[in-house]
Scaffold this motif. Structure first.
Motif, PDB file in Angstrom:
ATOM      1  N   SER A  40     -10.929 -16.681  -6.027  1.00  0.00           N
ATOM      2  CA  SER A  40     -11.766 -17.281  -7.077  1.00  0.00           C
ATOM      3  C   SER A  40     -11.413 -18.750  -7.260  1.00  0.00           C
ATOM      4  N   GLN A  41     -10.123 -19.066  -7.181  1.00  0.00           N
ATOM      5  CA  GLN A  41      -9.696 -20.467  -7.249  1.00  0.00           C
ATOM      6  C   GLN A  41     -10.252 -21.270  -6.075  1.00  0.00           C
ATOM      7  N   ARG A  42     -10.205 -20.710  -4.886  1.00  0.00           N
ATOM      8  CA  ARG A  42     -10.709 -21.430  -3.709  1.00  0.00           C
ATOM      9  C   ARG A  42     -12.206 -21.729  -3.885  1.00  0.00           C
ATOM     10  N   PHE A  43     -12.949 -20.735  -4.326  1.00  0.00           N
ATOM     11  CA  PHE A  43     -14.381 -20.960  -4.564  1.00  0.00           C
ATOM     12  C   PHE A  43     -14.590 -21.999  -5.657  1.00  0.00           C
ATOM     13  N   GLY A  44     -13.828 -21.900  -6.741  1.00  0.00           N
ATOM     14  CA  GLY A  44     -13.988 -22.815  -7.865  1.00  0.00           C
ATOM     15  C   GLY A  44     -13.600 -24.244  -7.535  1.00  0.00           C
ATOM     16  N   LEU A  45     -12.511 -24.406  -6.820  1.00  0.00           N
ATOM     17  CA  LEU A  45     -12.032 -25.741  -6.478  1.00  0.00           C
ATOM     18  C   LEU A  45     -12.681 -26.300  -5.213  1.00  0.00           C
ATOM     19  N   GLY A  46     -13.209 -25.443  -4.390  1.00  0.00           N
ATOM     20  CA  GLY A  46     -13.811 -25.894  -3.137  1.00  0.00           C
ATOM     21  C   GLY A  46     -12.811 -26.571  -2.224  1.00  0.00           C
ATOM     22  N   ASP A  47     -11.553 -26.107  -2.265  1.00  0.00           N
ATOM     23  CA  ASP A  47     -10.508 -26.773  -1.483  1.00  0.00           C
ATOM     24  C   ASP A  47     -10.247 -26.124  -0.127  1.00  0.00           C
ATOM     25  N   SER A  48     -11.060 -25.166   0.238  1.00  0.00           N
ATOM     26  CA  SER A  48     -10.975 -24.583   1.575  1.00  0.00           C
ATOM     27  C   SER A  48     -12.375 -24.221   2.033  1.00  0.00           C
ATOM     28  N   LEU A  66     -10.071 -22.235   6.388  1.00  0.00           N
ATOM     29  CA  LEU A  66      -9.608 -23.536   6.860  1.00  0.00           C
ATOM     30  C   LEU A  66      -9.293 -24.427   5.664  1.00  0.00           C
ATOM     31  N   TYR A  67      -8.161 -25.146   5.777  1.00  0.00           N
ATOM     32  CA  TYR A  67      -7.765 -26.076   4.730  1.00  0.00           C
ATOM     33  C   TYR A  67      -7.819 -27.501   5.281  1.00  0.00           C
ATOM     34  N   PRO A  68      -8.603 -28.370   4.643  1.00  0.00           N
ATOM     35  CA  PRO A  68      -8.669 -29.764   5.096  1.00  0.00           C
ATOM     36  C   PRO A  68      -7.348 -30.489   4.880  1.00  0.00           C
ATOM     37  N   GLY A  69      -7.048 -31.375   5.796  1.00  0.00           N
ATOM     38  CA  GLY A  69      -5.865 -32.221   5.690  1.00  0.00           C
ATOM     39  C   GLY A  69      -6.089 -33.492   6.490  1.00  0.00           C
ATOM     40  N   LEU A  70      -5.095 -34.331   6.509  1.00  0.00           N
ATOM     41  CA  LEU A  70      -5.197 -35.609   7.192  1.00  0.00           C
ATOM     42  C   LEU A  70      -4.006 -35.796   8.120  1.00  0.00           C
ATOM     43  N   SER A  71      -4.198 -36.599   9.143  1.00  0.00           N
ATOM     44  CA  SER A  71      -3.121 -36.973  10.045  1.00  0.00           C
ATOM     45  C   SER A  71      -2.870 -38.469   9.908  1.00  0.00           C
ATOM     46  N   THR A  72      -1.704 -38.829   9.436  1.00  0.00           N
ATOM     47  CA  THR A  72      -1.330 -40.232   9.324  1.00  0.00           C
ATOM     48  C   THR A  72      -1.216 -40.862  10.701  1.00  0.00           C
ATOM     49  N   VAL A  73      -0.601 -40.154  11.634  1.00  0.00           N
ATOM     50  CA  VAL A  73      -0.428 -40.677  12.989  1.00  0.00           C
ATOM     51  C   VAL A  73      -1.778 -40.859  13.667  1.00  0.00           C
ATOM     52  N   GLY A  74      -2.636 -39.865  13.553  1.00  0.00           N
ATOM     53  CA  GLY A  74      -3.948 -39.936  14.198  1.00  0.00           C
ATOM     54  C   GLY A  74      -4.989 -40.709  13.413  1.00  0.00           C
ATOM     55  N   LEU A  75      -4.688 -41.027  12.155  1.00  0.00           N
ATOM     56  CA  LEU A  75      -5.632 -41.723  11.271  1.00  0.00           C
ATOM     57  C   LEU A  75      -6.977 -40.995  11.220  1.00  0.00           C
ATOM     58  N   ASN A  76      -6.904 -39.654  11.080  1.00  0.00           N
ATOM     59  CA  ASN A  76      -8.129 -38.872  11.057  1.00  0.00           C
ATOM     60  C   ASN A  76      -7.907 -37.557  10.311  1.00  0.00           C
ATOM     61  N   ALA A  77      -8.972 -36.807  10.216  1.00  0.00           N
ATOM     62  CA  ALA A  77      -8.899 -35.501   9.563  1.00  0.00           C
ATOM     63  C   ALA A  77      -8.349 -34.469  10.538  1.00  0.00           C
ATOM     64  N   ARG A  78      -7.548 -33.574   9.991  1.00  0.00           N
ATOM     65  CA  ARG A  78      -6.996 -32.457  10.760  1.00  0.00           C
ATOM     66  C   ARG A  78      -7.014 -31.253   9.833  1.00  0.00           C
TER      67      ARG A  78
END
Length: 151
Positions: A40-48, A66-78
């Motif tokens: 319910s939290q995931r649906f409410g927050l839209g964080d996955s 799937l959980y969004p994240g970032l790559s500092t080294v790649g300067l992109n989304a991972r």
């Protein structure tokens, strides 16, 4: 053939049962109320991003999260493909492959450069699926965990 689609709130009951089974696969105690709250939290927050597969009768038979994240080294989304589970009655019928393909497609549509995942060393069945889809075992980095709740 399995239909894969984005999970919706109406899937909460079926998805909760699957996630509870998934957690038990990883030696966690059954906690259907906790799982339901977590989802319910995931649906409410839209964080996955949660995708579900449906069997031929239209029943939810599996999911990938799937959980969004970032790559500092790649300067992109991972994105981290954190969870993949297919009900025991739907295994061996292509649901896992369909979910993994849909996850990769969703990532491409969002401009994500890379998907990453971890699985237990003993989970050879999952490893065979991942490798058959072109996933490569990471030998360049070690994975570490820290339980911050333990002294």
């Amino acid at each position: 053939m399995h239909n894969v689609r984005a999970a919706v709130l109406d899937d909460l009951d079926a998805l909760s049962a699957l996630l509870d089974d998934y957690r038990q696969f990883y030696q966690q105690e059954s906690d259907l109320n906790g799982v339901r709250h977590f989802l319910s939290q995931r649906f409410g927050l839209g964080d996955s991003f949660i995708l579900v597969s449906e069997d031929v009768e239209g029943n939810v038979s599996g999911f990938v999260q799937l959980y969004p994240g970032l790559s500092t080294v790649g300067l992109n989304a991972r994105w981290t493909l954190n969870d993949l589970y297919v009900s025991s009655g739907s295994r061996g019928q292509g649901a896992g492959r369909a979910l993994m393909d849909a996850a990769a497609t969703l990532a491409r549509e969002h401009g994500v450069a890379r998907l990453v995942l971890m699985t237990q060393v003993e989970n050879e069945r999952a490893q065979r699926l991942y490798e058959s889809l072109g996933w490569q075992r990471n030998t360049a980095f070690h994975s570490y965990l820290l339980d911050v709740n333990k002294g």
